[in-house]
Structure formats: C-alpha cells, structure tokens
Scaffold this motif. Structure first.
Motif, mmCIF file in Angstrom:
data_model
loop_
_atom_site.group_PDB
_atom_site.id
_atom_site.type_symbol
_atom_site.label_atom_id
_atom_site.label_comp_id
_atom_site.label_asym_id
_atom_site.label_seq_id
_atom_site.Cartn_x
_atom_site.Cartn_y
_atom_site.Cartn_z
ATOM 1 N N UNK A 1 52.893 41.278 29.552
ATOM 2 C CA UNK A 1 51.529 40.815 29.255
ATOM 3 C C UNK A 1 51.380 39.292 29.347
ATOM 4 N N UNK A 2 52.422 38.561 28.989
ATOM 5 C CA UNK A 2 52.340 37.097 29.049
ATOM 6 C C UNK A 2 52.236 36.621 30.490
ATOM 7 N N UNK A 3 52.988 37.254 31.395
ATOM 8 C CA UNK A 3 52.927 36.861 32.803
ATOM 9 C C UNK A 3 51.595 37.293 33.418
ATOM 10 N N UNK A 4 51.122 38.477 33.059
ATOM 11 C CA UNK A 4 49.822 38.933 33.554
ATOM 12 C C UNK A 4 48.723 37.980 33.095
ATOM 13 N N UNK A 5 48.793 37.523 31.846
ATOM 14 C CA UNK A 5 47.817 36.557 31.342
ATOM 15 C C UNK A 5 47.895 35.250 32.129
ATOM 16 N N UNK A 6 49.119 34.845 32.503
ATOM 17 C CA UNK A 6 49.288 33.635 33.304
ATOM 18 C C UNK A 6 48.685 33.812 34.696
ATOM 19 N N UNK A 7 48.822 35.002 35.274
ATOM 20 C CA UNK A 7 48.185 35.291 36.572
ATOM 21 C C UNK A 7 46.671 35.177 36.440
ATOM 22 N N UNK A 8 46.126 35.798 35.405
ATOM 23 C CA UNK A 8 44.678 35.742 35.190
ATOM 24 C C UNK A 8 44.197 34.301 35.054
ATOM 25 N N UNK A 9 44.934 33.490 34.295
ATOM 26 C CA UNK A 9 44.546 32.097 34.099
ATOM 27 C C UNK A 9 44.608 31.321 35.414
ATOM 28 N N UNK A 10 45.626 31.601 36.217
ATOM 29 C CA UNK A 10 45.757 30.902 37.498
ATOM 30 C C UNK A 10 44.630 31.296 38.449
ATOM 31 N N UNK A 11 44.251 32.544 38.446
ATOM 32 C CA UNK A 11 43.134 32.982 39.286
ATOM 33 C C UNK A 11 41.826 32.322 38.844
ATOM 34 N N UNK A 12 41.626 32.213 37.539
ATOM 35 C CA UNK A 12 40.436 31.507 37.026
ATOM 36 C C UNK A 12 40.437 30.050 37.480
ATOM 37 N N UNK A 13 41.607 29.417 37.396
ATOM 38 C CA UNK A 13 41.717 28.011 37.803
ATOM 39 C C UNK A 13 41.420 27.843 39.286
ATOM 40 N N UNK A 14 41.984 28.706 40.103
ATOM 41 C CA UNK A 14 41.774 28.632 41.556
ATOM 42 C C UNK A 14 40.289 28.779 41.897
ATOM 43 N N UNK A 15 39.647 29.768 41.285
ATOM 44 C CA UNK A 15 38.225 30.006 41.571
ATOM 45 C C UNK A 15 37.376 28.793 41.218
ATOM 46 N N UNK A 16 37.664 28.186 40.060
ATOM 47 C CA UNK A 16 36.868 27.035 39.621
ATOM 48 C C UNK A 16 37.185 25.781 40.430
ATOM 49 N N UNK A 17 38.469 25.523 40.637
ATOM 50 C CA UNK A 17 38.882 24.287 41.308
ATOM 51 C C UNK A 17 38.523 24.274 42.784
ATOM 52 N N UNK A 18 38.645 25.413 43.442
ATOM 53 C CA UNK A 18 38.378 25.486 44.875
ATOM 54 C C UNK A 18 36.967 25.982 45.187
ATOM 55 N N UNK A 19 36.223 26.336 44.164
ATOM 56 C CA UNK A 19 34.844 26.804 44.314
ATOM 57 C C UNK A 19 34.772 27.988 45.276
ATOM 58 N N UNK A 20 35.567 29.006 44.964
ATOM 59 C CA UNK A 20 35.590 30.221 45.773
ATOM 60 C C UNK A 20 35.362 31.423 44.871
#
Length: 269
Positions: free
Chosen positions: A12-31
């Motif tokens: 669950x901790x790694x899955x949460x890290x994946x989710x956070x990274x996907x959120x970051x990518x979407x916001x930072x790259x505006x995709x």
C-alpha cells in the motif's frame, strides 16, 4: 467510469507513492492521464518478492500544446526511486507505434493492474487496437523480444530470465491458437488458461512461477525440459507462421487513429 484494479498483494505504501507521482506529473506537466497501469512482472503474473513497481501511463496534453508549431517531448520520464519506476507516453506516440506494429501499448491496454483510468477510454482504445494492430508485426515483435531474452539467458544464466522468453513464447502460441486476434493477453496465467498445452509443460511453469514468487534470487540452473522445448518450438514455428513483410497500406489505420486522437484531444481541451 473511473477504473482502478490494484490487488491487495501490492504494498500500500508503494501504491500510494505511485498515486502521488501520477498526481505530480499531471499537475507539473499539465496533462490528463487517461490510463495508468502496471506493466512489469506483477502484471505479467510472475512477481518476485523484490519486484519493481513499473507504472506506465498514457496521457493527453492540452490542445494548446498540440496546436503549437514548437514540438514538445512525447514521453514523460520520472527518476527511479527505490522500487518505483513511473513513465508515460503521449497518446499520439502510442497510436503511431500501435499502427507500426509495436506491441507495447497493446500490452498496457491488457494489463490486469490499473492504478487509474477511464474505463470508456480503455474500451475504445482496445477497439482501435483490435482494428489497426498488424497481427504479423505484433507477433514478430514478440518473436524478436523472446529470442533476445533467450540468448541473454543462455549467455548469462539466471532462472529469472527464463520468464522473459517464456512470456513472448506463450503470446506467440496464443496468437496461433486465436487466428482472428491481434491482441494477446499480457498475463501469463491467462495465456496458459486460454491455450491447449501439454500438462507437463503447464506443471513446470506453475512450479517455476511458485519458486520465483518466494525467492529473491533464483540463481542459475537448468531450465525444466518441457519449458525449454516449448520455447524453442514456439520461436521456430513463429518464424515460419508470421511473415516478415514490407510496408503496408496504412491509410485506413491512420484514419481510425486520427479520429480517435482528435476526439480525445478535443475532449481534454
């Protein structure tokens, strides 16, 4: 409809890290991330206790990006952090490679592990893939991949590497037994269940998979004879079955993918 299928066996901790990274990518790259899946050994059905988390995603950029004369990169790569590997492709790149016969996006669409996605998007893209994927080229992709991995195993040993040749060999067998299809499952147990196979081969794969699931280092050793024979036979048969052809007429495939891409790009805006 929001799509998410993450098994309880995943940390669950790694899955949460994946989710956070996907959120970051979407916001930072505006995709807009339309589909994010697991593409490694966990999704293939033969994880080890220390297997990486290989998240891959398809995204749609803003309409402003697509209308600009200044081309931007069509991949988003993030740094490797521990077991976490998160990378994605622009939808346009994914569609171009699909039409060219690359099986990677086809596999992403068939992953049983989905971190996030739109179910309608995946369904429509699967339909597009079924229409435009070149069956022979997809099979040749698996043949070249499998032969390369088998040579690496023969040169370096390491029983883990057997699986990276076995899965392409099974995909080739599945395609032969399903002559009307161009899109094979990526999940090894599913491939096994949907083909007519010798019992000793299935037993050998089951035993080797169980060993991999509980062992960080499988070490070197002899490949079970039924598996070695199966891999050799499938690669030899595929070389004769799936023709290596010259350029094909891509007019219809381009029209289908053009329409799909425009619809998605306009929807995201």
């Amino acid at each position: 409809m929001f799509l998410r299928t993450v098994p309880d066996s995943m940390d669950p901790a790694v899955v949460a890290a994946v989710d956070a990274e996907l959120d970051r990518v979407a916001a930072e790259h505006r995709v807009c991330i339309r589909l994010a899946i697991e593409s490694g050994s966990r999704a293939w059905g033969f994880p080890s206790p220390d297997s990486d988390y290989d998240c891959r995603f398809v995204y749609v950029a803003s309409l402003e990006t697509y209308l600009s004369p200044w081309r931007t990169r069509d991949v988003i790569e993030t740094p490797l952090v521990g077991l976490l590997d998160v990378n994605g492709w622009d939808l346009a790149k994914a569609l171009r490679l699909l039409v060219q016969g690359n099986a990677v996006i086809v596999e992403w669409l068939m992953s049983p592990i989905v971190y996030r996605g739109d179910e309608a998007f995946r369904t429509r893209l699967r339909e597009v893939a079924a229409e435009v994927a070149d069956r022979d080229r997809v099979a040749r992709h698996y043949l070249h991949l499998g032969e390369r991995q088998w040579r690496l195993f023969e040169r370096n040993g390491g029983l883990k590497k057997v699986f990276y040749a076995l899965r392409p060999a099974m995909a080739l067998r599945w395609l032969r037994e399903h002559p009307g299809a161009a899109v094979a499952p990526m999940h090894l147990p599913t491939l096994l269940s949907q083909c007519e196979l010798p019992a000793d081969f299935v037993d050998a794969v089951t035993e080797l998979t169980a060993l991999k699931s509980r062992t960080r280092e499988m070490g070197t050793g002899a490949v079970p004879a039924p598996i070695a024979a199966f891999i050799a036979t499938e690669f030899h048969t595929a070389a004769d079955t799936f023709a290596s052809r010259g350029p094909r007429d891509l007019t219809a495939a381009r029209a289908i993918t053009d329409e799909f891409f425009r619809t998605e790009a306009l929807a995201v805006g």
